[in-house]
Design a protein around this motif. Sequence first.
Motif, short mmCIF file in Angstrom:
data_model
loop_
_atom_site.label_atom_id
_atom_site.label_comp_id
_atom_site.label_asym_id
_atom_site.label_seq_id
_atom_site.Cartn_x
_atom_site.Cartn_y
_atom_site.Cartn_z
N ASN A 1 0.89 -1.26 0.16
CA ASN A 1 -0.05 -0.14 0.00
C ASN A 1 0.96 1.29 -0.01
O ASN A 1 0.59 2.28 -0.42
N THR A 2 1.96 1.20 0.51
CA THR A 2 2.86 2.33 0.58
C THR A 2 4.00 2.34 -0.49
O THR A 2 4.77 3.31 -0.65
N SER A 3 4.08 1.51 -1.08
CA SER A 3 5.10 1.21 -2.31
C SER A 3 4.70 2.31 -3.52
O SER A 3 3.51 2.02 -3.80
N PRO A 4 5.74 3.18 -3.99
CA PRO A 4 5.30 3.87 -4.97
C PRO A 4 5.18 3.04 -6.36
O PRO A 4 5.03 3.63 -7.62
N PHE A 5 5.76 1.87 -6.57
CA PHE A 5 5.93 0.77 -7.59
C PHE A 5 4.63 0.15 -7.73
O PHE A 5 4.91 -0.93 -7.39
N THR A 6 3.51 0.72 -8.08
CA THR A 6 2.34 0.31 -8.34
C THR A 6 2.18 -0.38 -9.66
O THR A 6 3.27 -0.23 -10.60
N PHE A 7 1.24 -1.06 -10.20
CA PHE A 7 1.09 -1.79 -11.37
C PHE A 7 1.17 -0.67 -12.72
O PHE A 7 1.60 -0.89 -13.58
N VAL A 8 0.52 0.46 -12.47
CA VAL A 8 0.43 1.66 -13.29
C VAL A 8 1.88 1.97 -13.47
O VAL A 8 2.55 2.17 -15.07
N GLU A 9 2.73 2.26 -12.49
CA GLU A 9 4.01 2.54 -12.53
C GLU A 9 4.95 1.88 -13.36
O GLU A 9 5.72 2.11 -14.22
N ARG A 10 4.77 0.46 -13.07
CA ARG A 10 5.50 -0.47 -13.70
C ARG A 10 5.05 -0.69 -15.26
O ARG A 10 5.92 -0.91 -16.32
N ILE A 11 3.67 -0.40 -15.64
CA ILE A 11 3.24 -0.26 -17.11
C ILE A 11 3.95 0.87 -17.82
O ILE A 11 4.70 0.67 -18.96
N GLU A 12 4.13 1.96 -17.18
CA GLU A 12 4.80 3.11 -17.69
C GLU A 12 6.13 3.26 -17.60
O GLU A 12 6.71 3.21 -18.96
N SER A 13 6.68 2.10 -17.19
CA SER A 13 8.37 1.77 -17.08
C SER A 13 8.45 0.88 -18.20
O SER A 13 9.41 1.19 -19.11
N LEU A 14 7.63 0.04 -18.58
CA LEU A 14 7.75 -0.95 -19.61
C LEU A 14 7.51 -0.11 -20.90
O LEU A 14 8.10 -0.42 -21.87
#
Length: 156
Positions: free
Chosen positions: A7-20
């Motif tokens: 819940n506190t991690s900035p590395f969400t699924f959306v962030e991972r998609i943006e990195s991809l």
Amino acid sequence: MANNMNNTSPFTFVERIESLKAGILSGSTALLTFLGLMGLNYFIFTHFLEDVVIIPILFDFRLIIRGMIAFLSGFLFGITYRYVVRSDDNPHLGSGAVLAFGLVRGLGELDAKLNLQENEVLFVILVAESILLFAVTQVILDLALKQGWVKSFNSN
């Protein structure tokens, strides 16, 4: 406990998609830049610098492997670059990432070529090409970030 960390991690699924997305865009840009540089080298070396011996541009296994390496290097650069620049306006972060990736790639190639004792002009070209490869990739990724095609990483 694991739920609380997620819940506190900035590395969400959306962030991972943006990195991809950043990685795929950067990898593709690096591959196209690499192929363009190979074509330019072939033209220059075969027409103007006949005494300099380089591996000719042939669609063989070596070119495919080198292209895959360029794509992977660009892919990793794109992901890293997105995290490095975040939503900062500090131009030194981006140019530092380009220089770091370019020098690591270029000096690695240089190290390998030194073992083969090739022409000295080739050494300078290898390092310059690697820096140029990531500089072009940075320009395209910066454009994508400004246009909103790839979102900046926001660690907040």
